[in-house]
Write a protein that holds these residues in place. Structure first.
Motif, PDB file in Angstrom:
ATOM      1  N   ILE A 268       0.839  -1.200   0.000  1.00 34.86           N
ATOM      2  CA  ILE A 268       0.000   0.000   0.000  1.00 34.86           C
ATOM      3  C   ILE A 268       0.875   1.251   0.000  1.00 34.86           C
ATOM      4  CG2 ILE A 268      -1.705   1.284   1.346  1.00 34.86           C
ATOM      5  CD1 ILE A 268      -2.743  -1.435   2.333  1.00 34.86           C
ATOM      6  N   ALA A 269       1.907   1.265   0.838  1.00 29.04           N
ATOM      7  CA  ALA A 269       2.788   2.424   0.910  1.00 29.04           C
ATOM      8  C   ALA A 269       3.518   2.642  -0.418  1.00 29.04           C
ATOM      9  CB  ALA A 269       3.791   2.246   2.045  1.00 29.04           C
ATOM     10  N   PHE A 270       3.943   1.563  -1.060  1.00 25.88           N
ATOM     11  CA  PHE A 270       4.636   1.690  -2.347  1.00 25.88           C
ATOM     12  C   PHE A 270       3.709   2.275  -3.409  1.00 25.88           C
ATOM     13  CE2 PHE A 270       5.972   0.070  -6.492  1.00 25.88           C
ATOM     14  CZ  PHE A 270       7.296   0.496  -6.517  1.00 25.88           C
ATOM     15  N   LEU A 297      -9.352   4.890   4.383  1.00 29.02           N
ATOM     16  CA  LEU A 297      -9.036   3.543   3.910  1.00 29.02           C
ATOM     17  C   LEU A 297     -10.346   2.773   3.751  1.00 29.02           C
ATOM     18  CD1 LEU A 297      -6.142   2.747   6.419  1.00 29.02           C
ATOM     19  CD2 LEU A 297      -5.928   3.770   4.162  1.00 29.02           C
ATOM     20  N   THR A 298     -10.507   2.100   2.634  1.00 22.84           N
ATOM     21  CA  THR A 298     -11.716   1.329   2.365  1.00 22.84           C
ATOM     22  C   THR A 298     -11.335  -0.130   2.114  1.00 22.84           C
ATOM     23  OG1 THR A 298     -12.734   3.269   1.356  1.00 22.84           O
ATOM     24  CG2 THR A 298     -13.792   1.149   0.944  1.00 22.84           C
ATOM     25  N   LEU A 328      -2.738   2.245   9.268  1.00 19.94           N
ATOM     26  CA  LEU A 328      -2.881   0.797   9.072  1.00 19.94           C
ATOM     27  C   LEU A 328      -2.456   0.046  10.328  1.00 19.94           C
ATOM     28  CD1 LEU A 328      -1.431   0.543   5.450  1.00 19.94           C
ATOM     29  CD2 LEU A 328      -3.808   0.138   6.110  1.00 19.94           C
ATOM     30  N   ALA A 329      -1.357   0.507  10.949  1.00 17.10           N
ATOM     31  CA  ALA A 329      -0.874  -0.161  12.157  1.00 17.10           C
ATOM     32  C   ALA A 329      -1.865  -0.005  13.305  1.00 17.10           C
ATOM     33  CB  ALA A 329       0.490   0.393  12.552  1.00 17.10           C
ATOM     34  N   ALA A 350       0.125  -7.676   7.839  1.00 17.97           N
ATOM     35  CA  ALA A 350      -1.214  -7.623   7.266  1.00 17.97           C
ATOM     36  C   ALA A 350      -2.038  -6.548   7.957  1.00 17.97           C
ATOM     37  CB  ALA A 350      -1.895  -8.979   7.408  1.00 17.97           C
ATOM     38  N   THR A 351      -2.911  -5.895   7.179  1.00 21.17           N
ATOM     39  CA  THR A 351      -3.735  -4.820   7.702  1.00 21.17           C
ATOM     40  C   THR A 351      -5.049  -5.390   8.182  1.00 21.17           C
ATOM     41  OG1 THR A 351      -4.626  -4.426   5.491  1.00 21.17           O
ATOM     42  CG2 THR A 351      -2.677  -3.192   6.118  1.00 21.17           C
ATOM     43  N   GLY A 352      -5.062  -5.928   9.373  1.00 26.93           N
ATOM     44  CA  GLY A 352      -6.262  -6.570   9.892  1.00 26.93           C
ATOM     45  C   GLY A 352      -7.268  -5.627  10.486  1.00 26.93           C
TER      46      GLY A 352
END
Length: 546
Positions: A268-270, A297-298, A328-329, A350-352
Motif C-alpha cells: 500500500i505504501a509503495f 481507507l476502504t 494501518l498499524a 497484514a492490515t487486519g
C-alpha cells in the motif's frame, strides 16, 4: 402563435433542493452515523436549524430553542451544526449535477441553481432536464430531492420548497406565472433574503407576498431604500439576480484504487508514493501546503477507516506515506486479540484493522495554509528547524507513538491534566482543556506536579490530625505539615499561612467512582508553597509552587 411574454422577465432558472440537508449530511458522514429515521435536530447557537421527519412528527420545528425542542421530544438526538461537514458531503452532489448540466451555482449546501435554458435544450424540455437532474441526485443514494423551474432563482427556489412533495418532486411554473405562484406565500419566505423583514411586515399587518407586491416599488423604496425595491422585484417574480455558475475548485485530493485488493502495508505504501507526490505538487501549484490530512481507507467488504492527521509543519510526500502506515498499524492493533503483539506490527504486516484487504486509499487536505508561511529562511531557523527534523526522523522510524511531547489536557486533578501526545498532534487535547472543569485548580498551576500524590500529614498544635467535617470546615487550625523524609521519620514544617478548603466533587452519581475531597494551599516556614488534598481524612500533596 406563442404566448406573449413580458420582456423584463428574468431568465428561466432551475433549482435543485435536498430537504433537511444537514440531517442527510450527518447520516452520510463518519463511521457510525445516527439513524436518519430517528428524531434528530441540528442546532446552531442553541436554535434548531434543521430536523428530521421523525423530530417534526414530535413537534420540533426550525427556530425552536433547545429547551423547547427537547420538551416536545425528550428522546431527541442533539447535534451541533457543522458547516464544514455540510459542504464536504455536498461536494460530490454538486460534481454529479455538473456532469449532467454544467453551470451550477451553489446557494448553500443542499440547494443549488442552474439556468434552465441550456439543460432544457439539451434534454428536450424543462421537464426532462429536471427529471434527469433529480435522477442524478437519487443515483447518489439521496432518496428525497426536489426540483423547481420558474422565472428567476428566487421563484424557482420557492417552487422547489413549497410546491413539491416527495411523491411529486418536480414542478414547473410557466413563463409569466411567477407572480401568481408567489402571491399566496407567507412573508416568512423573505426571511432568508432580509433577516427580520418578516416580523416587520407581520407587525404592519402584511401577511402574504401578494400584499407586499401591492404596496408598490415606490412605497417600499421610500421605506427600505434599494433593498425595498429589490424585495418588490422578488415578490413580483422579477428576480434581478442572474444565476452565476461557480468555478469548480481544483481537485486536490488523490485516490489510489487497488485491484485486486492489497493486504500488505508495504504494498500500500509503495503504491501511494507517486500519488502523494502529485498531491503535494497540486497544492504547491495553488501556493498552498497541507497542515491537516484526511486519510480514508476502504476495505473490500465495505469497512472503512477515516482519520484526520496533524503535522507540526506541513506534509510532504514521505510524511503522507508515514501517516498511512501508522493508520494501518493502529487499525491492526485495535482489532488484534488481547495479549497479541499487533500493537506495533512489523513492516509489511497484514492490515487486519479493516477486517479485509484494502481496495482504496483516499488522501485529501482537511486544513491548508499559504506556502509562503512555510518557506525556509535564508539562513535557516536555527535550533527549531533542527529539532523539528530530528523528531520527525525519529518518529518516522519508531511510528506515531514513538515520539511524545507534553500537553495540558482537561481534568480536575493535576496528574491527569499532564498528557503525552504524539509529536505533531499537540492540538488534539486543547479542546478538552478548554472545557469547564468545576473544582479544577485555577492558574497559575504548581510548577512541580508529583506523578503519584505524595502522602503527607497536617497536624494541629497538639499533634492531632486535622480533618474536614461534613460542613466543609476544618476541625482544627493547621499548624504542622509533615512530609516524607529522605530516610527515617518525616520532616515537620511549620505552617505560616493556609487557605481552603475548596471542595472537589467528582462523579457524585456513581458510588464506585465518586470522589469527594477538599483542596488546601499551604505556605510553610521555609516559604515553600504546597497544594494539598484532604480526602476522607487522608492528606496528600498534588504539587509544589516552586
Amino acid at each position: 402563435m406563442g404566448v406573449a411574454v413580458a420582456p423584463d422577465l428574468p431568465p428561466r432558472s432551475l433549482v435543485v433542493w435536498v430537504p433537511d440537508w444537514p440531517i442527510v449530511a450527518l447520516a452520510r458522514d463518519g463511521d457510525d452515523p445516527p439513524d436518519p429515521a430517528a428524531p434528530i435536530a441540528v442546532f446552531a447557537k442553541g436554535v434548531v436549524m434543521a430536523c428530521s421527519a421523525a423530530a417534526r412528527a414530535e413537534g420540533v420545528r426550525r427556530g425552536q430553542r433547545r429547551r423547547d425542542a427537547q420538551a416536545r421530544c425528550p428522546q431527541l438526538i442533539v447535534v451541533t451544526d457543522d458547516p464544514v461537514r455540510d459542504h464536504r458531503v455536498f461536494a460530490p452532489v454538486i460534481a454529479g449535477i455538473e456532469e449532467a448540466a454544467p453551470g451550477v451555482q451553489l446557494i448553500h449546501p443542499g440547494l443549488c441553481a442552474l439556468q434552465a435554458k441550456g439543460p432544457a435544450r439539451y434534454y428536450g424540455s424543462e421537464a426532462a432536464a429536471a427529471t434527469v437532474l433529480a435522477g442524478v441526485v437519487v443515483a447518489l443514494g439521496i432518496d428525497d430531492v426536489r426540483v423547481g423551474v420558474a422565472d428567476g432563482a428566487f421563484t424557482a427556489e420557492q417552487v422547489a420548497r413549497v410546491g413539491t412533495r416527495a411523491a411529486d418532486p418536480v414542478r414547473i411554473v410557466p413563463e409569466g406565472g411567477a407572480a401568481d405562484f408567489l402571491a399566496p406565500l407567507s412573508v416568512g419566505v423573505l426571511e432568508g433574503e432580509t433577516p427580520g423583514i418578516a416580523g416587520l411586515f407581520a407587525r404592519l399587518g402584511v401577511q402574504r407576498l401578494g400584499e407586499v407586491a401591492d404596496l408598490g416599488a415606490d412605497r417600499l423604496g421610500e421605506r427600505f431604500g434599494a433593498p425595498g425595491i429589490r424585495l418588490h422585484a422578488l415578490v413580483t417574480g422579477r428576480d434581478p439576480r442572474p444565476v452565476t455558475a461557480r468555478v469548480p475548485p481544483p481537485e486536490l485530493h488523490r485516490e489510489v484504487v487497488f485491484e485486486p485488493p492489497v493486504a500488505l502495508a508495504d504494498q500500500i505504501a509503495f503504491g501511494l508514493r507517486l500519488p502523494a507526490e502529485e498531491f503535494t505538487s497540486r497544492l504547491g501549484a495553488q501556493g498552498l501546503v497541507c497542515t491537516e490530512l484526511r486519510v480514508v481507507l476502504t476495505g473490500e467488504h465495505g469497512d472503512r477507516s477515516d482519520r484526520v492527521w496533524l503535522h507540526p509543519g506541513a506534509f510532504d510526500a514521505a510524511a503522507i506515506v508515514d501517516r498511512v502506515r501508522w493508520q494501518l498499524a493502529e487499525q491492526a492493533a485495535s482489532t488484534a486479540p488481547t495479549g497479541s503483539r499487533a500493537a506495533r506490527p512489523p513492516r509489511g504486516a497484514a492490515t487486519g484493522g479493516l477486517r479485509s484487504a484494502v481496495t482504496s486509499v483516499r488522501i485529501e487536505p482537511e486544513g491548508v495554509d499559504a506556502a509562503a508561511h512555510h518557506t525556509a529562511r535564508l539562513f535557516g531557523s536555527g535550533p527549531e528547524e533542527r529539532v523539528h527534523h530530528a523528531l520527525s526522523r525519529v518518529q518516522a522510524m519508531l511510528g506515531h507513538q514513538g515520539v511524545l511531547i507534553p500537553e495540558i489536557g482537561g481534568g480536575r486533578w493535576l496528574a491527569e491534566r499532564q498528557q503525552l501526545v504524539p509529536w505533531g498532534d499537540a492540538r488534539v487535547s486543547s479542546d478538552a482543556a478548554a472545557r469547564p472543569w468545576p473544582g479544577s485548580v485555577p492558574g497559575p498551576l504548581p510548577a512541580s506536579v508529583f506523578p503519584r500524590a505524595l502522602s503527607v500529614a497536617v497536624l494541629d498544635g497538639e499533634g492531632d490530625m486535622v480533618a474536614v467535617d461534613a460542613r466543609g470546615e476544618v476541625t482544627a487550625e493547621p499548624v504542622w505539615l509533615v512530609t516524607p523524609g529522605a530516610s527515617g521519620p518525616g520532616q515537620r514544617r511549620g505552617i505560616r499561612q493556609w487557605a481552603g478548603p475548596w471542595p472537589v466533587i467528582e462523579r457524585g452519581w456513581d458510588p464506585e467512582r465518586a470522589r469527594w475531597a477538599h483542596r488546601f494551599q499551604i505556605v510553610d516556614h521555609m516559604q515553600g508553597a504546597w497544594l494539598l488534598v484532604c480526602e476522607a481524612g487522608v492528606w496528600q500533596a498534588e504539587g509544589v509552587y516552586d
